[in-house]
Design an enzyme around this catalytic site. Structure first.
Site, PDB file in Angstrom:
ATOM      1  N   SER A 190       0.837  -1.203   0.000  1.00 30.94           N
ATOM      2  CA  SER A 190       0.000   0.000   0.000  1.00 30.94           C
ATOM      3  C   SER A 190       0.870   1.252   0.000  1.00 30.94           C
ATOM      4  CB  SER A 190      -0.917   0.005   1.224  1.00 30.94           C
ATOM      5  OG  SER A 190      -1.832  -1.074   1.203  1.00 30.94           O
ATOM      6  N   ALA A 223      -4.914  -0.441  -2.343  1.00 30.97           N
ATOM      7  CA  ALA A 223      -4.158   0.105  -1.218  1.00 30.97           C
ATOM      8  C   ALA A 223      -5.087   0.278  -0.020  1.00 30.97           C
ATOM      9  CB  ALA A 223      -3.545   1.450  -1.594  1.00 30.97           C
ATOM     10  N   LYS A 224      -4.649  -0.204   1.123  1.00 27.41           N
ATOM     11  CA  LYS A 224      -5.427  -0.014   2.356  1.00 27.41           C
ATOM     12  C   LYS A 224      -4.973   1.310   2.966  1.00 27.41           C
ATOM     13  CE  LYS A 224      -6.949  -2.542   6.492  1.00 27.41           C
ATOM     14  NZ  LYS A 224      -8.374  -2.685   6.125  1.00 27.41           N
ATOM     15  N   ALA A 225      -5.510   2.383   2.408  1.00 24.47           N
ATOM     16  CA  ALA A 225      -5.075   3.733   2.767  1.00 24.47           C
ATOM     17  C   ALA A 225      -6.135   4.449   3.584  1.00 24.47           C
ATOM     18  CB  ALA A 225      -4.772   4.532   1.504  1.00 24.47           C
ATOM     19  N   TYR A 236     -10.988   5.374   3.286  1.00 25.42           N
ATOM     20  CA  TYR A 236     -12.062   5.044   4.225  1.00 25.42           C
ATOM     21  C   TYR A 236     -13.035   6.192   4.470  1.00 25.42           C
ATOM     22  CZ  TYR A 236     -10.317   0.414   4.889  1.00 25.42           C
ATOM     23  OH  TYR A 236      -9.971  -0.898   4.647  1.00 25.42           O
TER      24      TYR A 236
END
Length: 319
Positions: free
Chosen positions: A62, A158-160, A164
């Site tokens: 990410s 990407a876990k950004a 969220y």
């Protein structure tokens, strides 16, 4: 939330209340952070992190997408996660939250691309994410009016932190309307994922889930469920799913580190199946939670002992 005693912050264990950042931290203004969520389970071999190394590897991926330089090695962060849980005495279960972010420095959208990221890791006790009884009784969800981002806009893989904001809107809308969680469609109108979970449905014994191209996060619990489904001999199709398939499905369930495997009992107030946890969902739950009591062999090397001497784990190549 339940607090712990220590947080790992840029290489040091600091008291929980002293793990602070400057108000001009870049990530606060522009969402320039990447993170992971990892569960710790009690097992016969002692506390284990579920796919801990795979999670940290994904955080590095990410960061790579966002040109964020993490100034620590993968092994350093994995060890820090383990040490933090033990130092906080969370050996009977914990949730670990590693975070890498652009810190205090140059203001502006790009910040200072050459500056290394700040890193922190927190760990605390966290129960069932979607409410008490959700794992057994299921939850009620709705289709959100908010869509997931289109391809080639914000990278869904990407876990950004900034991603969220979409999840925030989906969840707030669902709760305002009296539901536990919301399901987002993608810009083509197909099912994408929950606000913080991947989605599966069962129809006539076949397991369906949206593909990675449907603007989903490639969840590690999702990947684990696909592997467990193979051991059960289930047919699996990764394909575009129109929303109405959720209304006529035999079973629907959500997956994620926090949500684990949570059945859905209704979608838009339309009862799913018999309105309770279905047999295939129950079988997958049994296989999943069996990893931690030893009834499901860990043939993939997913369980990583936190304590020295807690058992040798062979690490296969991660997905």
């Amino acid at each position: 939330m339940k607090t712990s005693k220590y947080i790992w912050h840029d290489g040091e264990f600091v008291p929980w209340e002293k793990a602070t950042v400057h108000v001009l931290t870049h990530a606060l203004h522009y969402g320039s952070s990447v993170f992971e969520g990892i569960r710790v389970y009690k097992s016969p071999a002692g506390p284990v992190g579920f796919r801990l190394t795979d999670h940290i590897r994904r955080m590095f991926n990410s960061a790579k997408i966002y040109y964020l330089d993490i100034p620590y090695s993968l092994d350093t962060l994995v060890t820090a996660c383990k040490d933090l849980v033990l130092k906080n005495g969370l050996v009977d279960g914990a949730y670990i939250r590693p975070l890498a972010y652009r810190g205090y420095g140059e203001m502006g959208v790009a910040g200072d691309p050459a500056a290394p990221a700040n890193c922190s890791i927190a760990a605390w006790e966290w129960g069932s994410y979607l409410g008490d009884g959700g794992l057994e009784n299921g939850v009620d969800v709705c289709i959100s009016s908010w869509q997931r981002v289109a391809p080639n806009t914000v990278p869904a893989l990407a876990k950004a932190g900034g991603n969220y904001l979409s999840s925030l809107l989906v969840t707030l809308e669902a709760r305002r309307l009296g539901f536990t969680e919301g399901i987002a469609l993608n810009t083509a109108g197909y099912v994408s994922e929950g606000a913080g979970e991947n989605l599966f449905l069962v129809q006539d014994g076949t397991l369906y889930t949206p593909p990675v191209s449907a603007s989903i996060l490639a969840g590690l619990t999702r990947h684990s469920v696909l592997a467990l489904a193979e051991t059960l001999g289930l047919a699996v199709l990764e394909q575009n799913i129109p929303r109405e398939m959720l209304y006529i499905a035999d079973e629907v369930f959500l997956t994620g580190t926090a949500a684990e495997i949570t059945p859905v009992r209704s979608v838009d107030k339309i009862t799913v199946g018999n309105g309770c946890r279905g047999p295939i969902t129950a079988s997958l739950q049994e296989k999943f939670f069996g990893l931690f009591d030893g009834s499901t062999p860990d043939q993939w090397g997913w369980l990583e002992p936190l304590e020295a001497g807690g058992g040798q784990v062979d690490r296969p190549v991660a997905v």
